[in-house]
Design a protein around this motif. Structure first.
Motif, PDB file in Angstrom:
ATOM      1  N   ALA A 168      20.973   0.758  10.417  1.00  0.00           N
ATOM      2  CA  ALA A 168      19.843   1.693  10.436  1.00  0.00           C
ATOM      3  C   ALA A 168      18.829   1.310  11.504  1.00  0.00           C
ATOM      4  O   ALA A 168      18.325   2.165  12.243  1.00  0.00           O
ATOM      5  N   VAL A 193      18.037   8.769  13.054  1.00  0.00           N
ATOM      6  CA  VAL A 193      18.343   8.500  11.650  1.00  0.00           C
ATOM      7  C   VAL A 193      19.626   9.222  11.240  1.00  0.00           C
ATOM      8  O   VAL A 193      20.444   8.676  10.475  1.00  0.00           O
ATOM      9  N   ASP A 194      19.822  10.431  11.742  1.00  0.00           N
ATOM     10  CA  ASP A 194      21.087  11.135  11.463  1.00  0.00           C
ATOM     11  C   ASP A 194      22.276  10.333  11.994  1.00  0.00           C
ATOM     12  O   ASP A 194      23.317  10.232  11.336  1.00  0.00           O
ATOM     13  N   ASP A 197      22.866   7.400   9.721  1.00  0.00           N
ATOM     14  CA  ASP A 197      23.500   7.781   8.463  1.00  0.00           C
ATOM     15  C   ASP A 197      24.993   8.023   8.657  1.00  0.00           C
ATOM     16  O   ASP A 197      25.807   7.652   7.799  1.00  0.00           O
ATOM     17  N   ILE A 200      26.627   4.681   8.877  1.00  0.00           N
ATOM     18  CA  ILE A 200      26.660   4.067   7.545  1.00  0.00           C
ATOM     19  C   ILE A 200      27.790   4.672   6.717  1.00  0.00           C
ATOM     20  O   ILE A 200      28.438   3.990   5.920  1.00  0.00           O
ATOM     21  N   LEU A 281      19.446   6.122   2.751  1.00  0.00           N
ATOM     22  CA  LEU A 281      20.547   6.380   3.670  1.00  0.00           C
ATOM     23  C   LEU A 281      21.829   5.900   3.010  1.00  0.00           C
ATOM     24  O   LEU A 281      21.984   4.709   2.729  1.00  0.00           O
ATOM     25  N   THR A 282      22.745   6.832   2.758  1.00  0.00           N
ATOM     26  CA  THR A 282      23.970   6.511   2.031  1.00  0.00           C
ATOM     27  C   THR A 282      25.231   6.814   2.824  1.00  0.00           C
ATOM     28  O   THR A 282      26.328   6.496   2.367  1.00  0.00           O
ATOM     29  N   GLY A 283      25.072   7.465   3.968  1.00  0.00           N
ATOM     30  CA  GLY A 283      26.237   7.864   4.747  1.00  0.00           C
ATOM     31  C   GLY A 283      26.865   9.156   4.288  1.00  0.00           C
ATOM     32  O   GLY A 283      27.892   9.578   4.833  1.00  0.00           O
ATOM     33  N   THR A 287      20.651  13.800   4.753  1.00  0.00           N
ATOM     34  CA  THR A 287      19.490  12.943   4.519  1.00  0.00           C
ATOM     35  C   THR A 287      18.242  13.572   5.138  1.00  0.00           C
ATOM     36  O   THR A 287      18.256  14.028   6.270  1.00  0.00           O
TER      37      THR A 287
END
Length: 370
Positions: A168, A193-194, A197, A200, A281-283, A287
């Motif tokens: 991240a 951030v996208d 994610d 991730i 953030l979980t992938g 999000t």
């Protein structure tokens, strides 16, 4: 032989269109009870009306079809919990979009437009540190401070928590090298951030338990402006004129109860589910972090930290250390010492940064010192 309804009769009874029923059949969401082998005409049983009506109601809520299929296959109580969770997430995301819309309206109307940064020469002096808690055997927290980026991320314990938090933060670092006006900061952070994610998600797919989860709180600088991105329960604070303000809002189950007036902050501190995140953030995609733009001022001091600090050191103690210590390093050392004095049950990620006025020579060199 039981009585079956034609697709038209069933559609009227369920208040769905025949077109929608055909789509739900194709998706495996609501299969017909029988299909005529010659004409392909669909027939439905009266006992399917309850599922059809539930689908219709959930569609009115705006729930995606893939999630509706999951809800419909659950027992009633579990389905109710899933719907409640979806609606809570929807309200949180709507509130975040509302704040962003307010900012954009103000910006376009000139009430939030950028000032001439050439007249405001500010720099930042910073320090970052991540330490293991006294009872922890691993550290999933990441802390970073650079010339234009401050960030903390708290990976959820598990096989891939440390990779998730590091990923991240790494996704944001390229933004430091990009010159951009203040009005572009939020979009750049959202895109980064996208990307984080998505990465991730790849990490989660490769882990044995299929999970990789982290929080993220970061500040990105441009002149006298800083953009804030936040998701989870890591926090950002600003000390200005001796007053400490928390400039993030926790995305936790207990915070939602506080917001609804069902729990006091003191009760939340000892709640058994106080660490339960409702956004992170979980992938998994979709999000929606909180995004906001702030005006920096010389003399400001910023603190970013994981709950390994904020959960065991009171806001009054944070303010005392941040106010009394001279430089960022001394303040950070004092804060981590406070966490250890409180038992340090969790890992601690911490960033302290001071906003300083630059003279013309410093500004020409673009000075951002440690």
């Amino acid at each position: 032989m039981r009585e079956l309804l034609t697709i038209g009769a069933f559609a009227r009874a369920a208040r769905l269109s025949p077109k929608a029923l055909r789509l739900y059949d194709d998706l495996g969401l609501l299969l017909p009870a029988a299909v005529d082998g010659d004409s392909g005409y669909r027939f439905y049983g009266p006992e399917q009306l309850e599922r059809a009506r539930l689908i219709a109601w959930l569609r009115r809520l705006g729930m995606p079809l893939t999630r509706i299929r999951h809800v419909c296959d659950l027992p009633a109580e579990a389905a109710a919990e899933e719907i409640a969770g979806y609606w809570e997430q929807f309200l949180a995301e709507t509130a975040a979009r509302g704040r962003l819309a307010t900012f954009l309206v103000d910006y376009l109307r000139g009430r939030g437009s950028a000032v001439d940064d050439s007249a405001t020469m500010l720099g930042v002096r910073y320090v970052a540190r991540s330490e293991s808690g006294l009872v922890r055997t691993s550290n999933e927290d990441t802390a970073y401070a650079g010339p234009r980026l401050l960030a903390v991320a708290d990976g959820v314990r598990g096989e891939a928590g440390d990779l998730a938090s590091a990923t991240a933060v790494e996704a944001l670092k390229p933004l430091e090298a990009l010159a951009m006006p203040a009005e572009d900061l939020l979009g750049a952070l959202a895109d980064a951030v996208d990307d984080a994610d998505a990465e991730i998600g790849t990490i989660a797919a490769a882990s044995s338990d299929g999970e990789a989860v982290t929080t993220l709180t970061a500040l990105l600088w441009s002149g006298s402006h800083l953009a804030l991105v936040h998701i989870g329960d890591t926090r950002a604070y600003r000390l200005r004129d001796g007053e400490l303000s928390q400039i993030t809002h926790d995305h936790t189950f207990v915070q939602s109860l506080i917001d609804e007036g069902r729990l006091t902050p003191d009760e939340a501190a000892s709640h058994p589910q106080r660490s339960l995140l409702v956004r992170a953030l979980t992938g998994a995609g979709g999000t929606h972090p909180d995004l906001s733009l702030h005006q920096a001022a010389a003399g400001d001091r910023y603190l970013l930290c994981s709950d390994g600090l904020s959960a065991v050191v009171s806001a009054a103690s944070l303010q005392k250390v941040l106010t009394e210590e001279d430089g960022p390093q001394q303040a950070l050392d004092g804060l981590i010492a406070q966490a250890y004095a409180a038992g340090a049950p969790d890992n601690i990620a911490c960033v302290v940064a001071d906003v300083v006025q630059l003279d013309a020579a410093d500004a020409a060199r673009d000075v951002h010192s440690r």
